[in-house]
Write a protein that holds these residues in place. Structure first.
Motif, short mmCIF file in Angstrom:
data_model
loop_
_atom_site.label_atom_id
_atom_site.label_comp_id
_atom_site.label_asym_id
_atom_site.label_seq_id
_atom_site.Cartn_x
_atom_site.Cartn_y
_atom_site.Cartn_z
N ILE B 82 0.85 -1.19 0.00
CA ILE B 82 0.00 0.00 0.00
C ILE B 82 0.89 1.25 0.00
O ILE B 82 0.45 2.35 -0.33
CB ILE B 82 -0.97 0.00 1.23
CG1 ILE B 82 -2.05 1.08 1.12
CG2 ILE B 82 -0.24 0.16 2.54
CD1 ILE B 82 -3.11 0.79 0.13
N LEU B 85 0.69 3.47 -2.95
CA LEU B 85 -0.33 4.53 -2.99
C LEU B 85 0.29 5.84 -2.52
O LEU B 85 0.06 6.91 -3.10
CB LEU B 85 -1.51 4.11 -2.10
CG LEU B 85 -2.58 5.14 -1.82
CD1 LEU B 85 -3.25 5.59 -3.09
CD2 LEU B 85 -3.63 4.56 -0.88
N HIS B 86 1.11 5.74 -1.48
CA HIS B 86 1.73 6.95 -0.94
C HIS B 86 2.76 7.54 -1.89
O HIS B 86 2.81 8.74 -2.09
CB HIS B 86 2.39 6.64 0.41
CG HIS B 86 1.39 6.47 1.50
ND1 HIS B 86 1.71 6.09 2.77
CD2 HIS B 86 0.05 6.60 1.49
CE1 HIS B 86 0.63 6.03 3.51
NE2 HIS B 86 -0.40 6.32 2.75
N THR B 89 1.14 9.28 -4.81
CA THR B 89 0.55 10.57 -4.42
C THR B 89 1.65 11.61 -4.22
O THR B 89 1.47 12.78 -4.56
CB THR B 89 -0.25 10.40 -3.09
OG1 THR B 89 -1.14 9.31 -3.25
CG2 THR B 89 -1.05 11.64 -2.75
N ILE B 288 -5.44 6.71 -5.75
CA ILE B 288 -6.31 5.95 -4.83
C ILE B 288 -7.04 4.82 -5.58
O ILE B 288 -6.84 3.65 -5.24
CB ILE B 288 -7.28 6.89 -4.06
CG1 ILE B 288 -6.44 7.85 -3.20
CG2 ILE B 288 -8.23 6.07 -3.18
CD1 ILE B 288 -7.24 8.91 -2.47
N MET B 292 -5.41 0.95 -5.50
CA MET B 292 -6.29 0.04 -4.74
C MET B 292 -6.62 -1.18 -5.59
O MET B 292 -6.64 -2.31 -5.10
CB MET B 292 -7.59 0.76 -4.34
CG MET B 292 -7.38 1.87 -3.34
SD MET B 292 -6.68 1.27 -1.82
CE MET B 292 -8.02 0.32 -1.23
#
Lengths: 62, 497
Positions: B82, B85-86, B89, B288, B292
């Motif tokens: 995950i 995702l960071h 971003t 996101i 995901m």
């Protein structure tokens, strides 16, 4: 104000990375481990802050 | 991608129509050209509107590796991926630091390539050349990796090893034809089509995944059980080393990917500042849903497809597609859209990289060092010729290095190299006192240190990382130090002399 926003991003990173959770936490929330939910919310907060700074804040500056 | 069922005639017609549409767009982009200038060819006249700009940012940033490699990474390390995702971003957060100011400056000074900013800001030929060479090396390796990946997808679709070379050559020629016909206008328009296919393909994928494999709760519980049995942490809280790596990824990918030359050229190509800001605002939310979907695909595979280890985990996306193909006729249709989406992701990344290589070679090497008198028309033609030469060389390399992964593994080092350019671009745009020579030596020291840490086996390094941190991130510390302290002392020295 710039320092304030940088601190906000740092706080988001500190909360999103699950370094502070106890080793054996295995709460499942909507199918995801709970620490993953926090990481997703952290990312969402960073996106909202970025959008705010791009669209609202820099418009004020101009 | 070696696990797919053979595709039927309908699937081949769909993929052929998609590829043909790219050529038609290239031809239409050529017809839409306003003038025979570098600005029109490489920056679409600086007139990209909101929709196209957003989709081209999206298609360029999410490559085939995002889908194939990241699903494999989730399979290997579990929910901790995950972190992707960071870091996706963080790229947009880093744009915030320099993109608006750089865009305004680019319109005023008519920048075409990223080194144009360096030329304008530092007025130093050596520094500009160094930055151009680093960018060209990173992009060439990146383009080679995309060509090899396209060959492997074609090999996977046909189930025939000989189609690897066919895939590399045919898809590369499609890219070069529409790229040289319409320049960035063609690339951005095809990126828009490719971005739409990506969004549709992956939206349907998530629905089929749940229908086929069941709920995410079941998958997570299976992985938690596996964690207990195998003493792993794929659904449990990650260990300290992974958390350090997580922070390292956020910083290095954020700064590194935001400095991709093709991304910087899109900042120049935006119609106006508002268009750029609106596109970036939407881009900040895109990780996101995409990450995901990739994470859930990897988690479903981890729970329901057993026995993959090491390099074989990169095959996991192909195995998911096969499961979906077997599921129903709808599943078969969806797998075709997803295959096209993956091809689209690879092609859109490759075409942007090729255009950037061609622009930097033409403007920053040929024009600056060999032919200062060349007209815009001549430079545009040289750019097109250079695209062909570069691509033919890379096609040749992609074919002869078919089973050699070590060169593509160098790609992992691109972030370590690109982040070394951050002081020149990001500090350079804000800090007026920054001087060329300290920046130059900062980049040299930073790059050498990053490479030594990455390739030499020290007692404190593990898998090319220092306590979980990327070598580029360690190396940026002396780089920034040299740039700032060197500039400060040089300023004082000049004042006194």
């Amino acid at each position: 104000m710039r320092i304030f926003y940088i601190i906000l991003y740092i706080i988001i990173i500190i909360i999103s990375i699950p370094w502070y959770w106890s080793d054996n936490t295995n709460i499942v929330f909507y199918g995801f481990p709970f620490w993953v939910i926090i990481a997703i919310l952290g990312s969402f907060s960073a996106s909202c802050l970025t959008t705010y700074l791009l669209l609202k804040k820099s418009k004020d500056n101009e | 991608m070696n696990n797919l069922l053979p595709l039927g005639l309908g699937a081949w017609i769909f993929i052929s129509c998609y590829l043909l549409s790219l050529l038609i767009i290239g031809w239409y982009a050529k017809k839409s050209r306003k003038e025979n200038t570098l600005n029109d060819f490489y920056l679409a006249g600086g007139g990209l509107g909101f929709g196209v700009l957003f989709l081209t940012f999206f298609a360029t940033q999410y490559s085939g590796n995002t889908f194939l490699g990241f699903t494999g990474a989730t399979y290997r390390i579990g929910y901790s991926w995950i972190l992707s995702l960071h870091f996706m971003t963080s790229i947009v957060v880093c744009y915030l630091l320099f993109a608006p100011k750089l865009h305004k400056l680019s319109k005023k000074q008519k920048f075409i390539t990223p080194p144009d900013f360096i030329k304008y800001r530092f007025k130093d030929k050596l520094l500009t050349l160094l930055i151009t060479i680093i960018m060209l090396l990173v992009l060439s390796n990146y383009l080679l990796a995309q060509l090899m990946a396209m060959g492997r997808v074609m090999q996977g679709i046909t189930g025939n090893e000989y189609f690897y070379s066919f895939g590399v050559v045919s898809l590369a020629f499609i890219i070069i034809i529409y790229g040289t016909m319409g320049g960035l206008r063609a690339v951005a328009w095809t990126d828009a089509i490719q971005g739409i296919i990506l969004i549709i393909g992956f939206s349907v994928l998530i629905i089929i995944l749940f229908l086929k494999f069941g709920s995410l709760i079941d998958a997570t519980n299976i992985i938690l059980e596996q964690d207990k049995l195998n003493n792993t942490r794929k659904a449990l809280i990650p260990d300290a080393q992974t958390c350090r790596q997580w922070l390292s990824y956020i910083i290095i990918v954020g700064f590194g990917l935001s400095l991709y030359p093709q991304a910087i050229q899109r900042i120049y190509a935006a119609k106006n500042l508002q268009t750029l800001k609106r596109s970036l605002a939407i881009m900040s939310f895109i990780p996101i849903p995409i990450m995901m979907i990739i994470l859930i695909s990897g988690i479903m595979a981890l729970a329901h497809i057993n026995g993959l280890e090491g390099v074989a985990t990169d095959q996991v996306f192909g195995m998911i597609l096969r499961e979906i193909q077997n599921y129903s006729i709808i599943g078969y249709g969806v797998s075709i859209i997803i295959l096209s989406a993956i091809l689209a992701a690879m092609m859109s990344t490759a075409d942007s990289a090729l255009l950037s290589i061609s622009s930097m070679f033409t403007k920053d090497i040929y024009f600056d060092h060999y032919d200062k008198e060349a007209s815009e028309k001549k430079l545009t033609n040289i750019g097109k010729f250079c695209s062909w030469v570069f691509l033919i060389v890379l096609i040749f390399l992609a074919i002869i290095l078919k089973n050699n992964f070590s060169l593509v593994a160098l790609m992992d080092r691109k972030m370590d190299l690109l982040i070394q350019l951050a002081p020149a671009f990001i500090l350079g745009i804000h800090y007026k006192g920054l001087q060329a020579k300290p920046i130059f030596w900062g980049i040299i020291i930073g790059t050498l240190l990053a490479l030594v840490l990455a390739f030499y086996d020290f007692s404190f390094t593990q898998k090319g990382k220092v306590y979980g941190f990327h070598p580029g991130l360690i190396a940026i510390i002396p780089n920034v130090f040299i740039a700032i302290i060197g500039s400060y002392y040089k300023k004082i020295f000049i004042k006194f002399t």
